[in-house]
Design a protein around this motif. Sequence first.
Motif, PDB file in Angstrom:
ATOM      1  N   SER A  69       0.827  -1.205   0.000  1.00  0.00           N
ATOM      2  CA  SER A  69       0.000   0.000   0.000  1.00  0.00           C
ATOM      3  C   SER A  69       0.865   1.261   0.000  1.00  0.00           C
ATOM      4  O   SER A  69       0.353   2.371  -0.108  1.00  0.00           O
ATOM      5  CB  SER A  69      -0.969   0.017   1.185  1.00  0.00           C
ATOM      6  OG  SER A  69      -0.257  -0.066   2.388  1.00  0.00           O
ATOM      7  N   ARG A  84       2.558  -2.865   3.897  1.00  0.00           N
ATOM      8  CA  ARG A  84       1.584  -3.825   3.364  1.00  0.00           C
ATOM      9  C   ARG A  84       0.462  -4.057   4.363  1.00  0.00           C
ATOM     10  O   ARG A  84       0.680  -4.080   5.580  1.00  0.00           O
ATOM     11  CB  ARG A  84       2.261  -5.130   2.947  1.00  0.00           C
ATOM     12  CG  ARG A  84       2.987  -5.848   4.060  1.00  0.00           C
ATOM     13  CD  ARG A  84       3.859  -6.967   3.511  1.00  0.00           C
ATOM     14  NE  ARG A  84       3.084  -7.962   2.813  1.00  0.00           N
ATOM     15  CZ  ARG A  84       2.522  -9.009   3.405  1.00  0.00           C
ATOM     16  NH1 ARG A  84       2.622  -9.181   4.716  1.00  0.00           N
ATOM     17  NH2 ARG A  84       1.841  -9.897   2.689  1.00  0.00           N
ATOM     18  N   GLU A  85      -0.732  -4.205   3.796  1.00  0.00           N
ATOM     19  CA  GLU A  85      -1.899  -4.332   4.665  1.00  0.00           C
ATOM     20  C   GLU A  85      -2.023  -5.766   5.172  1.00  0.00           C
ATOM     21  O   GLU A  85      -2.029  -6.709   4.391  1.00  0.00           O
ATOM     22  CB  GLU A  85      -3.147  -3.922   3.888  1.00  0.00           C
ATOM     23  CG  GLU A  85      -3.102  -2.444   3.547  1.00  0.00           C
ATOM     24  CD  GLU A  85      -4.346  -1.951   2.848  1.00  0.00           C
ATOM     25  OE1 GLU A  85      -5.312  -2.708   2.708  1.00  0.00           O
ATOM     26  OE2 GLU A  85      -4.336  -0.777   2.431  1.00  0.00           O
ATOM     27  N   ILE A 137      -0.779  -2.320   9.511  1.00  0.00           N
ATOM     28  CA  ILE A 137       0.155  -2.142   8.393  1.00  0.00           C
ATOM     29  C   ILE A 137       1.513  -2.697   8.815  1.00  0.00           C
ATOM     30  O   ILE A 137       2.055  -2.305   9.849  1.00  0.00           O
ATOM     31  CB  ILE A 137       0.320  -0.636   8.043  1.00  0.00           C
ATOM     32  CG1 ILE A 137      -1.039   0.012   7.723  1.00  0.00           C
ATOM     33  CG2 ILE A 137       1.316  -0.437   6.901  1.00  0.00           C
ATOM     34  CD1 ILE A 137      -1.629  -0.358   6.385  1.00  0.00           C
ATOM     35  N   ASP A 150      -1.543  -3.539  -3.971  1.00  0.00           N
ATOM     36  CA  ASP A 150      -2.901  -3.605  -3.428  1.00  0.00           C
ATOM     37  C   ASP A 150      -3.659  -2.349  -3.872  1.00  0.00           C
ATOM     38  O   ASP A 150      -3.079  -1.406  -4.404  1.00  0.00           O
ATOM     39  CB  ASP A 150      -2.851  -3.711  -1.894  1.00  0.00           C
ATOM     40  CG  ASP A 150      -4.055  -4.467  -1.347  1.00  0.00           C
ATOM     41  OD1 ASP A 150      -5.076  -4.547  -2.052  1.00  0.00           O
ATOM     42  OD2 ASP A 150      -3.971  -4.969  -0.221  1.00  0.00           O
TER      43      ASP A 150
END
Length: 250
Positions: A144, A157-158, A163, A177
């Motif tokens: 993200s 990154r989710e 996060i 994403d």
Amino acid sequence: MKVLVPVKRVVDYNIKPRVAADGSGVETQGVKMSINPFDEIALEEAIRLREQKAATEVVAISIGPQAAQDTLRTAMAMGADRAILVRTDALLEPLAVAKILKVMIEREQPGLVSMGKQAIDDDMNATGQMLAAMLGWPQATFASKITIADGSAEVAREIDGGIEVLSLPLPAVITADLRLNEPRYASLPNIMKARKKPLETIEADSLSIDLTPHLKIVKVEEPAERKAGIIVETPHELVTKLKTEAKVIS
Ligand SMILES: Cc1cc2nc3c(=O)[nH]c(=O)nc-3n(C[C@H](O)[C@H](O)[C@H](O)COP(=O)(O)OP(=O)(O)OC[C@H]3O[C@@H](n4cnc5c(N)ncnc54)[C@H](O)[C@@H]3O)c2cc1C
């Protein structure tokens, strides 16, 4: 640094997909096809990296039929510098796509592969991960946010709990994403310019890669139609129905 962006030609996400009459898959004849939305995001990120001078060249690659040229022209109209079509009419599984990408990466030597976390047609979420494993490269999926500095990438990154932030040495594979960015529209002048950008075609058969499928689609069918719901007037009525009709509470 060169960034390679794999882009897949898929049924446009605004179209309601229909199952083919013989149940072999989704109908694609006469249906609007577009660039896979997550690949568009991955491409936008690569273009932004070039604009920030963190990348020098953006190369789009698609594996598929001759018509995937349109997808690559769209990618170049958005801003990719050149494109490669690995032409095949075969239905490819993620492993076969990853094998082809590996060979092309060995040829192109990019510093980063920026690709979608998923293709919206077959929903396997596998190509990026398989590719990174075969190359022996670090990978970050569901990105993200991406920051490139000093030969490494910092990727947010989710995950379920929030996060996660990873640092990976380049070259690496990063999959995009939804919240990474908002892709730009291709302007008419850029669509015209894209017609003159180089588009190389390579026959997949000429790469001597074993693309034999490992999966067999048994049947594709429409989801069962759901029964219409009912609107209750009061919470009391709802509780009564849940007790006496649905029998899910006592
Ligand atoms: C545990 C789990 C839970 C999930 N939950 C949800 C959820 O709640 N909601 C939701 O919306 N999704 C969810 N997902 C995501 C989704 O279900 C799938 O995982 C995802 O859609 C898989 O896509 P795919 O197989 O088509 O990706 P792949 O086929 O592996 O494609 C990935 C990327 O490879 C490249 N590529 C593939 N083929 C080609 C080609 N021919 N040419 C060029 N490039 C190519 C593209 O860059 C593409 O984006 C979940 C996933 C997992 C694993």
